[in-house]
Design an enzyme around this catalytic site. Structure first.
Site, PDB file in Angstrom:
ATOM      1  CB  CYS A 153      -6.914  -1.680   2.675  1.00  0.00           C
ATOM      2  SG  CYS A 153      -8.369  -2.857   3.299  1.00  0.00           S
ATOM      3  CB  VAL A 157      -1.815  -2.761  -0.211  1.00  0.00           C
ATOM      4  CG1 VAL A 157      -1.285  -2.871  -1.641  1.00  0.00           C
ATOM      5  CG2 VAL A 157      -3.167  -3.502  -0.203  1.00  0.00           C
TER       6      VAL A 157
END
Length: 511
Positions: A153, A157
């Protein structure tokens, strides 16, 4: 006073000791602010009702045990099926530790993978420096033949560009220019482990086969998909050997996750040879044993390799029949008598057990391809699906499964639930009970709560040993599936007829 090793207590019994019981009670009262036992029991009973089911299914902001993993888990699994390959996760160290642990707990085997150990500074400035240093250290320490990179993640991001990062790392001398370093963007906040498997498989194949188009090799390529039963790859290879088919299995994890204990450690046991994977572009055709873990990969193969890429699921009688006949048509090889005899044994076994399975209602949860394969087999033995829950399924999956249900007289009562979790599944089991349900180890808590017999099939299986060593595909695999299901039902009959002279009248050993 010295410790007495004879008094060491196993963890199962340790927490039953008086001091631990008191510790848990103090924690409950002083720190948790727990409700009374009576209130807990009242609410627990209410959660079994139709009223609660309606509230449960109306929730939108909370997921409770979603019955899926995240993308990097599947990406790592795909990579570990190739010779000398080290998975490299661009992200935090804690993430890759979770993925390694998840696979190790299932297989009871070590799982090698590294991370770029991104922390707060990388979240601000990007992870390029972590990538450059991480690849260099990984190559020098572990001597891999290939490093397969995926993301978590954090890297997604902040927008880390893996292709550019890997190029920069090679230009900086972190790894040799000719070292294969395929990559896949695998954000954990979308998709699941099946998506990650597909993304990484496509990334590896596109990297290894680039510029390798040449003379046809006559081989058939097989992609197992996210299939955690190591016995399946071995059964597949046995079947292909009996038929005399020349093949390449693209991502063969059977030796990696079931390596022999010879007294010597081998970091990269088994796996598909990189040169064989590179030559897959020149194969006769590619067969995927799962559809929803290979969608992007099959599309890539069809377009970039100009090669037929079909899905065949050799599960149960019908599925295995169709698999063998398709292979025979594709290769011109005859189906040997040995496999026909095995088919007869499976049909005989089903006949032996049919009386115990016909009309039994069941529920199932898991990945899309597993649900289709197991449900199709259970329909063959006369079982009737009621609840089918798939958190990571899509509309195409639902349409395919519904067609299978509609084609069987036993599939009429089934409801397919997409995007739901195991807390939803609990409500379904309480409000519309079944005779048994099928799922992974997380279903243990449902079994304890509902008292409905559970058949452990799928991934992960943490609380039972060696089930992953069996085959579930082919005629031999069908016998294994049949054995697990029917014996679970017979075990339940034993539990319900265990009072001598009272409840054991119609079920005993002298009948």
């Amino acid at each position: 006073m010295p410790q007495n090793p004879e008094r060491i207590v196993d963890h199962v019994d340790l927490f039953k000791q008086p001091e631990y019981k008191q510790l848990f009670e103090n924690k409950r009262k002083e720190f948790e602010g727990a409700h009374s036992a009576e209130e807990v029991e009242r609410v627990a009973e209410w959660t079994k009702s139709w009223e609660y089911r309606e509230k449960n299914f109306a929730r939108e902001a909370l997921t409770v045990n979603p019955a899926k993993g995240c993308q990097p888990l599947g990406a790592m699994f795909a990579a570990l099926g190739f010779e000398g390959t080290l998975p490299f996760v661009q992200g935090s160290q804690g993430c890759v530790a979770y993925f390694r642990t998840h696979l190790s707990r299932h297989y009871k085997e070590p799982c090698s993978a590294v991370s770029s150990s991104m922390t707060e500074d990388a979240a601000v400035f990007g992870g390029l420096n972590n990538m450059i240093e991480g690849l260099q250290v990984s190559y020098q320490l572990y001597k891999p033949k290939m490093i397969a990179v995926c993301t978590t993640c954090m890297a997604e991001v902040i927008g880390d560009d893996l292709g550019a990062f890997i190029t920069n790392a090679k230009n900086a001398g972190s790894v040799p220019q000719d070292l294969p370093v395929p990559f896949a963007h695998t954000p954990s906040f979308v998709g699941s482990h099946t998506t990650g498997y597909d993304n990484m498989m496509r990334g590896i194949l596109s990297s290894l086969t680039e510029g390798k188009k040449g003379k046809a090799n006559g081989k058939v390529n097989f992609i197992p998909g996210f299939d955690t039963y190591v016995g399946n790859n071995r059964e597949l290879k046995r079947i292909l050997g009996l038929m005399g088919i020349d093949y390449t299995i693209l991502s063969d994890t059977s030796d990696y996750f079931d390596s022999p204990n010879t007294g010597e450690y081998e970091m990269y046991p088994g796996g598909t040879k990189l040169e064989d994977a590179a030559d897959a572009i020149n194969g006769k055709a590619t067969v995927a044993l799962q559809a929803y873990t290979t969608a992007k990969t099959r599309e890539y193969i069809a377009k970039s390799w100009n090669q037929e890429a079909k899905v065949l699921r050799p599960f149960g009688v019908k599925g295995t029949d169709e698999f063998l006949m398709a292979l025979s048509e594709l290769t011109g090889k005859a189906i040997p008598e040995e496999l026909e005899i095995e088919r007869g044994r499976l049909v005989d076994a089903i006949t032996d057990s049919y009386a115990w399975l016909h009309g039994k209602k069941f529920a199932i949860y898991g990945d899309p391809d597993l649900i289709i394969s197991v449900t199709s087999f259970l329909l063959e033995v006369g079982a009737e699906p009621v609840h089918i829950l798939c958190n990571n399924g899509d509309g195409e999956f639902k349409q395919e499964l519904q067609a299978i249900l509609d084609a069987s007289p036993f599939g009429k009562e089934a409801t397919i639930w997409l995007g739901k979790d195991l807390w939803h599944f609990r409500s379904l089991l309480f409000t519309e009970p079944v005779d048994f349900f099928v799922g992974n180890s997380y279903g243990k808590y449902l079994w304890r709560d509902t008292k409905i017999p559970m058949v452990r099939i799928g991934y992960p299986l943490f609380d039972r040993h060696h089930l992953h060593r069996y085959a579930t595909l082919g005629y031999q695999g069908g016998i294994n599936l049949l054995t697990w299901v029917v014996n679970t039902l017979l075990d339940e009959i034993d539990r319900n007829t265990n009072i001598t002279g009272k409840t054991d009248i119609s079920f005993d050993l002298i009948r």
